[in-house]
Design a protein around this motif. Sequence first.
Motif, short mmCIF file in Angstrom:
data_model
loop_
_atom_site.label_atom_id
_atom_site.label_comp_id
_atom_site.label_asym_id
_atom_site.label_seq_id
_atom_site.Cartn_x
_atom_site.Cartn_y
_atom_site.Cartn_z
N PHE A 33 6.03 12.19 -0.14
CA PHE A 33 5.47 10.38 1.36
C PHE A 33 5.79 9.55 0.61
CE2 PHE A 33 1.21 14.03 2.31
CZ PHE A 33 2.96 14.41 3.30
N ALA A 34 5.16 9.62 -1.15
CA ALA A 34 5.57 7.98 -1.45
C ALA A 34 7.28 7.23 -1.50
CB ALA A 34 4.72 8.18 -2.61
N GLU A 35 7.81 8.40 -1.66
CA GLU A 35 8.94 7.81 -1.71
C GLU A 35 9.62 7.32 -0.16
OE1 GLU A 35 12.25 11.03 -2.91
OE2 GLU A 35 13.35 10.22 -2.95
N SER A 36 9.11 8.39 1.31
CA SER A 36 9.24 7.75 2.29
C SER A 36 8.70 6.56 2.21
CB SER A 36 8.88 9.33 3.14
OG SER A 36 9.15 10.13 3.08
N GLU A 37 7.45 6.27 1.94
CA GLU A 37 6.94 4.75 2.06
C GLU A 37 7.85 4.00 1.81
OE1 GLU A 37 2.55 4.39 1.55
OE2 GLU A 37 2.73 6.63 2.17
N VAL A 38 8.13 4.23 0.35
CA VAL A 38 8.43 3.11 -0.32
C VAL A 38 10.18 2.77 0.84
CG1 VAL A 38 10.65 2.75 -2.33
CG2 VAL A 38 7.32 3.42 -2.50
N SER B 96 10.38 3.34 3.77
CA SER B 96 10.13 1.95 4.74
C SER B 96 9.92 0.54 4.13
CB SER B 96 8.48 2.96 5.71
OG SER B 96 8.92 4.32 6.31
N LYS B 97 9.08 0.41 3.42
CA LYS B 97 8.59 -1.21 3.22
C LYS B 97 10.07 -1.82 2.46
CE LYS B 97 4.36 -0.02 2.59
NZ LYS B 97 3.61 -0.26 3.39
N SER C 148 -0.30 2.32 -7.18
CA SER C 148 -0.80 3.85 -6.11
C SER C 148 -0.98 5.33 -7.69
CB SER C 148 0.63 4.33 -6.08
OG SER C 148 1.01 5.89 -6.18
N GLU D 255 1.00 -1.02 0.08
CA GLU D 255 -0.05 -0.42 0.08
C GLU D 255 0.70 1.69 0.09
OE1 GLU D 255 -3.69 1.06 -0.64
OE2 GLU D 255 -2.96 -0.94 0.14
N ILE D 256 0.37 1.90 -0.95
CA ILE D 256 1.57 3.51 -1.44
C ILE D 256 0.69 4.37 -1.23
CG2 ILE D 256 3.72 4.15 -2.76
CD1 ILE D 256 4.47 1.65 -2.74
N SER D 257 1.12 5.33 -0.57
CA SER D 257 0.10 6.90 -1.11
C SER D 257 0.22 7.72 -2.36
CB SER D 257 0.79 8.12 0.12
OG SER D 257 0.68 9.41 -0.52
#
Lengths: 374, 264
Positions: free
Chosen positions: B167-172, B174-175, B192, B159-161
Amino acid sequence: MADVKSLLAQFEEISKNPQKLVKEYVEAGEKVIACFPIYTPQPLVTAAGMVPMGIWGGQCNPQLAGKYSPIFTCSLLRSCLEFGMTGVYKDVSAVVMPIICDTFRGMNSAWRAGVPDIRSITFIYPQNRKDPGARDFLIEELKAVREALEDISGNTVTNEKLQTAIRLYNRKNAAMRAFCRTANDHLDLVKPADRHHVMKAVTFLKPERAVEMVSELTAALNAEPVHRFAGKKVVLTGITCEPDDILGYFDQCGVAVVGDDLAQESRQYRTDYPSANSGMESLALHWFGVKGCSSAHDDNNTARGDMLAAMAKEAGADCVVLCMMRFCEIEEYDQPSVITQLEKAGLMSFSIDIDQSTSDSGQALTKIQAYAEN
Amino acid sequence: MFAAGIDIGSTASKAVILDGDGQVKAKATVPIGTGTAGPERVFGQVMELAGIARDDVAWITATGYGRFSFEGINDQKSELSCHAKGISHLLPGTRTIIDIGGQDIKVMRIGDKGQLLNFVMNDKCAAGTGRFLDTMAKVLDVEVSALSGLSFQADEPAEISSTCTVFAESEVISKLAAKIRLENIAAGIHKSVARRVASLVQRVGIQPDVAMSGGVALNSGLVRSLEEEVRCHIRVHEDCQLAGALGAALFALHSMRNCESYTG
């Protein structure tokens, strides 16, 4: 009588140099009250013997405003805060701030913290406009504004002075509406940017001067032969349509602006102050007469779209351009229902991004050009 | 004589040459866009492929973000009009076009002659654009062209923003730190983008046939995600990346013919 070109040049000069005007007012011993958009009760300022001037932010890349206002804040309010914090508004005696959206709630606190030297006079417009208590509530709010203005000016705002000011503002509204109608018969002379400069300049002028200048321009236009414009015509809606580059793109693509519902432009001249038992009541009732505006709740969610469709058809436009102020949530909320109603009416629509923090408007050109090409 | 279209995008330059009968004589793509040597290079390449000189080209129409900066053109058209024209030519019967460009997303509704009826574009935001995919590929340390193959091997898309590239880059990141499989992250990235694009599609209203234009359409993993989001089959032509340049060339051909008939 001056010619149209020189009159338009005067409006452009005022529109682009409000600080010069503030200086002139202050040097003449007058006090200036900066009025945040929209529906600030300017007749109260005039009745108090001061000069109301609209503030609309401007193109800037805010640095100081970030201390109190996150980047995801309405672009216009953020630049207003920046100008407040950097001294651009230093000559004004106070700002009047109507709390008409959630961003204004935060802005009220931000202004007090970030611009402590310029007094902030805030009041709330009741969104539940059908509630029987809303009128009394609003009158009480406006009384607080009146008291603050009396305190700053040292003058008492009598009912007579207020009623006189209200009549003057209704004359100003009528003059603005007459100009807009007349301008549509002279689209060869009144380009989109010219139209905008007239509308914006008026927000900086004293109402009596605005009526005088706009009436002279309208008369000068009426003396010119009617021009049959053969190109495409649009109506603009939103908060503002700036900078000039964007309006220049319409002209560059052969598109005329034949009407608007912009908060900075026609929206504030659409609704007159109604007759009432007192000036204060008239100011309050004005708010309840506002229709088709993103900042005034309406149970009928098709009202604005229907109004825009009617406006476009009356002016012979086949498209409504939604000028979306960046991070303006009230305009964003309205967008889907407005588009739906326009489509039902057989009109085209597209949105352009209005962002005071950047001068890059290449996407707007692409969209305007695509509309013009098809 | 020949007509040429050049599409100068933010990340790639494309060109198409048409002969007097409207047949494609040559086509070329260079993976660098406006502000670089890309436009000149692609135009040189396409003329070389066509075996013609610049003087043989009677009309050049430019489109794309860099359409105003290319020397020697006869006119320029918006990329919206050119994609509409180009896709309508490549895939007749198309009524809705989705174009994911380097820095923007366009959704167009077109008529039977390729005329633009309505459109929406994202505003200044990289979420859901080709640039978004480039950024995500960089974080995953893979070529952007590898995202498609990876996503087809996903078993549980992450699940990515779809709100913001940053934001999405930070999420990736983290994943990746959480040891989520690259394949699942790639599929999540496509989802996304697809969600972001689908929200724009809904704004303009979807009408079959639906086609995708632009280079991102070559990413079949993304096309699949988009089909799931918009619940509709999406047609992709092998020359989808050249649709804008082809549209520009078709406009150029039309102008060239008008000019010829005017001059006798």
